[in-house]
Design a protein around this motif. Structure first.
Motif, short mmCIF file in Angstrom:
data_model
loop_
_atom_site.label_atom_id
_atom_site.label_comp_id
_atom_site.label_asym_id
_atom_site.label_seq_id
_atom_site.Cartn_x
_atom_site.Cartn_y
_atom_site.Cartn_z
N GLY A 1 20.64 34.21 66.51
CA GLY A 1 20.26 33.65 65.23
C GLY A 1 19.89 34.66 64.17
N VAL B 1 16.32 32.35 61.55
CA VAL B 1 16.02 31.44 62.67
C VAL B 1 15.60 30.08 62.12
CG1 VAL B 1 14.55 31.05 64.68
CG2 VAL B 1 15.38 33.36 64.17
N ARG C 1 17.44 25.93 67.81
CA ARG C 1 16.40 26.79 67.26
C ARG C 1 15.42 27.22 68.35
NH1 ARG C 1 13.11 24.23 62.47
NH2 ARG C 1 15.20 23.43 62.12
N VAL D 1 17.16 29.83 70.60
CA VAL D 1 17.21 31.14 69.95
C VAL D 1 15.82 31.78 69.95
CG1 VAL D 1 17.48 32.28 67.71
CG2 VAL D 1 19.22 30.67 68.52
N GLY D 2 14.81 30.98 69.62
CA GLY D 2 13.44 31.50 69.60
C GLY D 2 13.00 32.00 70.97
#
Length: 711
Positions: free
Chosen positions: A149, A216, A225, A228-229
């Motif tokens: 991201g 992000v 999300r 990715v985090g």
């Protein structure tokens, strides 16, 4: 000509003569000595005379070919070099080469396959125009943008150039052993991407700044999300672990990332991002939102015990924030989760009737704390020792777990491994065990499996099971299952820890030093003792088996390898037992010193065929003395070391709550220390161990020279 390694091994054991190949491609021995005299028919010249050069070349080539097929190119090269010294292939030479190949099998396989991977990677790099070309291919699934991201930064050869070493060093060991493991373009890009992100994190907010955070936040799908985090948090924790000097920068950057990305989102799912950061110590545990992140992550775990871990982590975070009520509420949730599991899974409990043993996590923790608080008053052995009390605690929790699921106690046998099997558990020892049944693992009673899951939940609820391997934040490792993997939730995937005595014992591989040591010492804690006796009989048979008709037993080979491994570790760690001059000794590691008589007794017992039913270290030392392996002075020195350093280890564990075993000569801040008289007494116990250590070194080099039984 195709002859297998097993054929070479079998024929070489028949005698000491030369090896020959018959016209039917049969391998035989030729010559006097202990071998059979056979006609040498391969490699005749036209006039019937033997051509030694042809004979030797053919049989040696067949042997090298078999080595290559069995052990790989590297070992074949080494064998070729070794055989180059000899004009003919003799049985004893074959045995020597094979012994060396077996001893180095894993290392050579790994080395060979790392080279194969390097070649594949280099070929891919050349095929696609080099690292820069691969780096700039941004349309694949493994690209930086899609996976992490964040926008792909400009190509930096200093960072990207490290990707191959990174990839090769992180590949799982079982893949390194497979020479056919493919390295794809996607693999390269994914590892390259991780290397780039690690470099960004190491620069702190200067590297992973507002622009990356904004990217992000712009990911619209909540689940993507979160993923990715979580990936970014995982890479941050990895970077922090590998580059301690950048830890402060990384921590500040991840706190900002967490606050912006996690706390500003309404979706509870997004709190999963915090788990990687908090459990690796990258987020302040008293930070607003971290406790809630753990609590709201319950249900995400695939195993019931995982959810208990999340609750325990949340409880600790609330307490660190000074929110005692939040901690009490979570403790109540832990108890409720335990009760709900039994009600939902047990075949003998309905929704209305009370449980036979209602879980009380608070009381369980108090009982364990009481055992530890009184530990310094206990002797090293016996029913009322610290080990005996911990064993009784385990027994009660396990018995209650079986009863809640209607499992008959006598239908199984719970055996302890490790320190539990020796009756030598310490306040913070981990728990290693197996369950023996009358049916093999494929036919295990489903209710027993559920009872084991519940037992794991009860142990996890004590709040001392870390979130993952080598992680101690927010949960510091204490009384828990061995993190190596024989917890009830992993017994199906890691090994056979539930099954018949023969089935479980069959997993013993004397070449695997750690697992062989664990599996070879078992004590019945609860259930039918006959299964444990049968298990020990199988252990005895495995270690008594001869490697070759005239060679050592598997137990003897294991003992020498195990002692050698420990000697190397002691030397590397600077263990004072290995030093001649102790005048400058300022501190000791009580745990490491206490292990010396333990592993020595275990190894010598296996070498001399002492029954696996003898598990306690002091009992083992006494048997070795009775057999004439140890003299009276050695027996007394090792007994004194076992008791003396065991008590010091106990003192250190209680003082540091299991996190530290170092004891200093003089007072150092809040560290544990001994006064002058106590230090001198410790040295008097340590002194005779150095002579025994030197004798062990001699024994490993020449087993027939020392530690030899009188009969």
């Amino acid at each position: 000509m195709s002859i297998s390694i097993s054929q070479f091994r079998a024929i070489s054991l028949q005698g000491e003569g030369k090896l020959a190949v018959t016209p039917r491609n049969e391998l035989q021995t030729k010559g006097t000595g202990w071998g059979r005299v056979v006609e040498w028919v391969r490699g005749k010249t036209v006039d019937g005379r033997e051509s030694k050069a042809v004979e030797n070349k053919q049989v040696k080539e067949a042997f090298i070919s078999a080595i290559k097929q069995e052990y790989g190119d590297v070992m074949a090269e080494r064998a070729t070099h070794e055989l180059g010294k000899h004009s003919s292939l003799k049985a004893r030479t074959v045995q020597a080469v094979l012994k060396n190949a077996e001893a180095n099998k894993t290392d050579f396989f790994k080395l060979h396959n790392v080279r194969s991977l390097e070649k594949q990677v280099q070929a891919l790099v050349l095929k696609h125009g080099g690292l820069e070309a691969i780096y700039n291919m941004g349309q694949t699934e493994a690209s930086l943008t899609r996976t992490y991201g964040v926008e792909r930064p400009a190509y930096d050869p200093k960072v990207v150039g490290k990707f191959m070493d990174e990839m090769l060093s992180k590949l799982p060991e079982h893949k390194l052993r497979d020479p056919k493991y493919p390295v794809s373009l996607g693999d390269i890009q994914q590892h390259m991407g991780r290397a780039v992100i690690k470099n960004m994190w190491q620069k702190g907010e200067a590297g992973f700044g507002p622009e990356q955070i904004k990217q992000v936040l712009e990911i619209k799908d909540p689940r993507t999300r979160v993923q990715v985090g979580s990936n970014l948090m995982a890479i941050a924790s990895l970077a922090s672990h590998e580059v301690p000097s950048s830890r402060e920068k990384i921590t500040q950057a991840t706190i900002k990332f967490f606050q912006t990305v996690c706390l500003n989102l309404d979706q509870p799912l997004a709190r999963e991002i915090a788990i990687n950061g908090a459990s690796n110590g990258l987020l302040a545990l008293d930070l607003e939102g971290v406790a809630e992140a753990y609590e709201e992550s319950v249900g995400v775990g695939s195993k019931p015990a995982d959810n208990i871990k999340f609750f325990c982590a949340a409880e600790k975070c609330y307490k660190l924030r000074g929110e005692e009520e939040g901690g009490r509420n979570v403790l109540s949730s832990i108890t409720k989760s335990l009760e709900n599991f039994v009600r939902e899974q047990s075949p003998i409990v309905d929704n209305n009737q009370p449980l036979k043993h209602p879980p009380d996590v608070g009381k369980d923790r108090e009982r364990l704390a009481s055992i530890r608080n009184n530990a310094h008053k206990q002797e090293m052995g016996g029913e009322n020792s610290i080990s005996g009390q911990v064993g009784s605690f385990i027994k009660d929790l396990y018995k209650q777990s079986l009863e809640e699921f209607g499992v008959n106690l006598e239908s199984q046998t719970f055996i302890l491994y490790g320190s539990g099997s020796r009756d030598e558990m310490f306040p913070f020892s981990d728990l290693e065990f197996a369950v023996l049944t009358d049916k093999d693992s494929k036919e295990t009673d489903p209710n027993l499996i559920k009872a084991l899951e519940y037992f794991e939940m009860r142990i996890t609820a004590l709040g001392e099971t870390p979130m993952g391997l080598e992680q101690d934040i927010p949960i510091r490792e204490g009384f828990c299952f061995d993190p190596g993997g024989n917890a009830p939730s992993s017994i199906r995937s890691v090994g056979t820890f539930v099954g018949t005595a023969i089935e479980v014992a069959r997993q013993i591989d004397p070449k695997s030093l750690i697992m062989a040591e664990v599996f070879s010492s078992a004590k019945c804690l609860i259930g039918g003792k006959d299964r444990c006796q049968k298990y020990n009989e199988n252990v005895n048979s495995i270690f008594a088996e001869k490697i070759t008709p005239r060679g050592p037993t598997k137990g003897q080979e294991y003992a020498i390898n195990n002692l050698n491994d420990h000697l190397q570790k002691m030397e590397k760690q600077g263990n004072p037992i290995t030093k001649r001059d102790l005048s400058n000794l300022k501190s000791i590691n009580a745990k490491e010193l206490s292990r010396f008589p333990v592993f020595l007794a275990s190894s010598l017992c296996k070498y001399h065929g002492v029954s696996a039913e003898v598990t306690n270290t002091l009992d083992r030392l006494k048997v070795l003395f009775d057999k004439g392996v140890l003299n009276e002075g050695e027996l007394k020195a090792l007994e004194a070391a076992f008791n003396g350093f065991g008590k010091l280890r106990l003192l250190a564990e209680v003082h540091h709550q299991g996190q530290e075993h170092t004891i200093y000569k003089d007072q150092v801040n809040e560290a544990l220390s001994l006064n002058g008289k106590e230090w001198q007494s410790m040295l008097e116990v340590l002194e005779p161990l150095r002579g025994i250590y030197e004798k062990v070194v001699q024994f490993v080099g020449n087993p027939s020279a020392v530690f030899k039984a009188s009969s």
